[in-house]
Scaffold this motif. Structure first.
Motif, PDB file in Angstrom:
ATOM      1  N   UNK A  53      -1.925  -3.456 -17.591  1.00 29.85           N
ATOM      2  CA  UNK A  53      -3.056  -4.179 -18.166  1.00 29.85           C
ATOM      3  C   UNK A  53      -2.655  -4.591 -19.570  1.00 29.85           C
ATOM      4  N   UNK A  54      -3.172  -5.743 -20.018  1.00 32.28           N
ATOM      5  CA  UNK A  54      -2.702  -6.306 -21.274  1.00 32.28           C
ATOM      6  C   UNK A  54      -3.877  -6.709 -22.155  1.00 32.28           C
ATOM      7  N   UNK A  55      -3.623  -6.759 -23.453  1.00 33.69           N
ATOM      8  CA  UNK A  55      -4.678  -7.046 -24.416  1.00 33.69           C
ATOM      9  C   UNK A  55      -4.982  -8.528 -24.570  1.00 33.69           C
ATOM     10  N   UNK A  56      -4.041  -9.386 -24.166  1.00 31.53           N
ATOM     11  CA  UNK A  56      -4.276 -10.819 -24.345  1.00 31.53           C
ATOM     12  C   UNK A  56      -3.786 -11.592 -23.129  1.00 31.53           C
ATOM     13  N   UNK A  57      -4.289 -12.798 -23.002  1.00 31.90           N
ATOM     14  CA  UNK A  57      -3.867 -13.679 -21.914  1.00 31.90           C
ATOM     15  C   UNK A  57      -2.376 -13.987 -22.017  1.00 31.90           C
ATOM     16  N   UNK A  58      -1.916 -14.271 -23.224  1.00 36.35           N
ATOM     17  CA  UNK A  58      -0.505 -14.599 -23.430  1.00 36.35           C
ATOM     18  C   UNK A  58       0.419 -13.455 -23.051  1.00 36.35           C
ATOM     19  N   UNK A  59       0.019 -12.248 -23.397  1.00 35.05           N
ATOM     20  CA  UNK A  59       0.825 -11.076 -23.061  1.00 35.05           C
ATOM     21  C   UNK A  59       0.878 -10.876 -21.540  1.00 35.05           C
ATOM     22  N   UNK A  60      -0.258 -11.018 -20.873  1.00 34.72           N
ATOM     23  CA  UNK A  60      -0.298 -10.870 -19.411  1.00 34.72           C
ATOM     24  C   UNK A  60       0.538 -11.952 -18.741  1.00 34.72           C
ATOM     25  N   UNK A  61       0.452 -13.178 -19.246  1.00 22.67           N
ATOM     26  CA  UNK A  61       1.214 -14.289 -18.673  1.00 22.67           C
ATOM     27  C   UNK A  61       2.719 -14.059 -18.852  1.00 22.67           C
ATOM     28  N   UNK A  62       3.131 -13.602 -20.031  1.00 25.10           N
ATOM     29  CA  UNK A  62       4.556 -13.340 -20.276  1.00 25.10           C
ATOM     30  C   UNK A  62       5.074 -12.233 -19.362  1.00 25.10           C
ATOM     31  N   UNK A  63       4.292 -11.183 -19.198  1.00 26.40           N
ATOM     32  CA  UNK A  63       4.703 -10.098 -18.299  1.00 26.40           C
ATOM     33  C   UNK A  63       4.768 -10.592 -16.852  1.00 26.40           C
ATOM     34  N   UNK A  64       3.878 -11.496 -16.476  1.00 27.40           N
ATOM     35  CA  UNK A  64       3.916 -12.065 -15.122  1.00 27.40           C
ATOM     36  C   UNK A  64       5.200 -12.872 -14.925  1.00 27.40           C
ATOM     37  N   UNK A  65       5.573 -13.672 -15.907  1.00 28.32           N
ATOM     38  CA  UNK A  65       6.840 -14.430 -15.825  1.00 28.32           C
ATOM     39  C   UNK A  65       8.021 -13.475 -15.677  1.00 28.32           C
ATOM     40  N   UNK A  66       8.056 -12.458 -16.527  1.00 28.71           N
ATOM     41  CA  UNK A  66       9.153 -11.488 -16.484  1.00 28.71           C
ATOM     42  C   UNK A  66       9.201 -10.763 -15.140  1.00 28.71           C
ATOM     43  N   UNK A  67       8.038 -10.416 -14.610  1.00 35.80           N
ATOM     44  CA  UNK A  67       7.967  -9.698 -13.337  1.00 35.80           C
ATOM     45  C   UNK A  67       8.462 -10.579 -12.189  1.00 35.80           C
ATOM     46  N   UNK A  68       8.078 -11.849 -12.192  1.00 35.01           N
ATOM     47  CA  UNK A  68       8.540 -12.769 -11.150  1.00 35.01           C
ATOM     48  C   UNK A  68      10.060 -12.871 -11.175  1.00 35.01           C
ATOM     49  N   UNK A  69      10.626 -13.028 -12.354  1.00 28.64           N
ATOM     50  CA  UNK A  69      12.082 -13.145 -12.461  1.00 28.64           C
ATOM     51  C   UNK A  69      12.776 -11.840 -12.079  1.00 28.64           C
ATOM     52  N   UNK A  70      12.154 -10.716 -12.376  1.00 29.74           N
ATOM     53  CA  UNK A  70      12.713  -9.419 -11.984  1.00 29.74           C
ATOM     54  C   UNK A  70      12.739  -9.292 -10.459  1.00 29.74           C
ATOM     55  N   UNK A  71      11.640  -9.663  -9.790  1.00 31.00           N
ATOM     56  CA  UNK A  71      11.600  -9.596  -8.325  1.00 31.00           C
ATOM     57  C   UNK A  71      12.685 -10.479  -7.713  1.00 31.00           C
ATOM     58  N   UNK A  72      12.877 -11.658  -8.293  1.00 30.51           N
ATOM     59  CA  UNK A  72      13.908 -12.575  -7.795  1.00 30.51           C
ATOM     60  C   UNK A  72      15.299 -11.991  -8.057  1.00 30.51           C
ATOM     61  N   UNK A  73      15.536 -11.505  -9.272  1.00 29.11           N
ATOM     62  CA  UNK A  73      16.844 -10.940  -9.629  1.00 29.11           C
ATOM     63  C   UNK A  73      17.210  -9.743  -8.758  1.00 29.11           C
ATOM     64  N   UNK A  74      16.230  -8.935  -8.406  1.00 32.18           N
ATOM     65  CA  UNK A  74      16.479  -7.737  -7.599  1.00 32.18           C
ATOM     66  C   UNK A  74      16.595  -8.041  -6.108  1.00 32.18           C
ATOM     67  N   UNK A  75      16.399  -9.296  -5.726  1.00 24.89           N
ATOM     68  CA  UNK A  75      16.499  -9.668  -4.318  1.00 24.89           C
ATOM     69  C   UNK A  75      15.266  -9.333  -3.506  1.00 24.89           C
ATOM     70  N   UNK A  76      14.192  -8.944  -4.166  1.00 22.33           N
ATOM     71  CA  UNK A  76      12.967  -8.575  -3.451  1.00 22.33           C
ATOM     72  C   UNK A  76      12.124  -9.793  -3.078  1.00 22.33           C
ATOM     73  N   UNK A  77      12.544 -10.976  -3.515  1.00 21.48           N
ATOM     74  CA  UNK A  77      11.796 -12.198  -3.221  1.00 21.48           C
ATOM     75  C   UNK A  77      12.586 -13.120  -2.298  1.00 21.48           C
ATOM     76  N   UNK A  78      13.485 -12.567  -1.517  1.00 19.85           N
ATOM     77  CA  UNK A  78      14.248 -13.371  -0.564  1.00 19.85           C
ATOM     78  C   UNK A  78      13.497 -13.453   0.756  1.00 19.85           C
ATOM     79  N   UNK A  79      13.593 -14.580   1.447  1.00 14.69           N
ATOM     80  CA  UNK A  79      12.868 -14.722   2.718  1.00 14.69           C
ATOM     81  C   UNK A  79      13.189 -13.623   3.725  1.00 14.69           C
ATOM     82  N   UNK A  80      14.409 -13.116   3.727  1.00 16.59           N
ATOM     83  CA  UNK A  80      14.776 -12.091   4.706  1.00 16.59           C
ATOM     84  C   UNK A  80      14.484 -10.670   4.233  1.00 16.59           C
ATOM     85  N   UNK A  81      13.888 -10.518   3.052  1.00 17.14           N
ATOM     86  CA  UNK A  81      13.594  -9.173   2.544  1.00 17.14           C
ATOM     87  C   UNK A  81      12.218  -8.684   2.972  1.00 17.14           C
TER      88      UNK A  81
END
Length: 82
Positions: A53-81
């Motif tokens: 949970x985050x104190x501001x919209x900007x902080x939540x949005x930045x963490x969402x961007x980082x989380x999306x890229x982390x899922x992609x980098x870790x291979x958890x966002x591949x169609x066959x996963x």
């Protein structure tokens, strides 16, 4: 599938968002798409909650961007996963 507004990252597209449904803490969400073998765009995650949970919209949005890229980098966002 219309990917307008999505960010392209390492052969995936993602959309990060922030919400504060009760006017309290902010939460992040991500939708991640990838290209299937047949060339179609498919959703891997849709409105996937971002941990925390985050104190501001900007902080939540930045963490969402980082989380999306982390899922992609870790291979958890591949169609066959899934």
């Amino acid at each position: 599938m219309d990917l307008q507004g999505f960010t392209y990252y390492k052969d995936h597209w993602y959309e990060a968002s922030a919400t504060s449904p009760t006017g309290g803490p902010w939460h992040g969400e991500v939708t991640i798409c990838a290209k299937a073998v047949d060339g179609r765009s498919i959703k891997i995650f849709e409105h996937e909650p971002v941990p925390g949970q985050y104190f501001s919209e900007g902080e939540a949005w930045q963490h969402a961007r980082d989380y999306a890229e982390k899922l992609i980098d870790e291979g958890r966002a591949n169609p066959d996963s899934h």
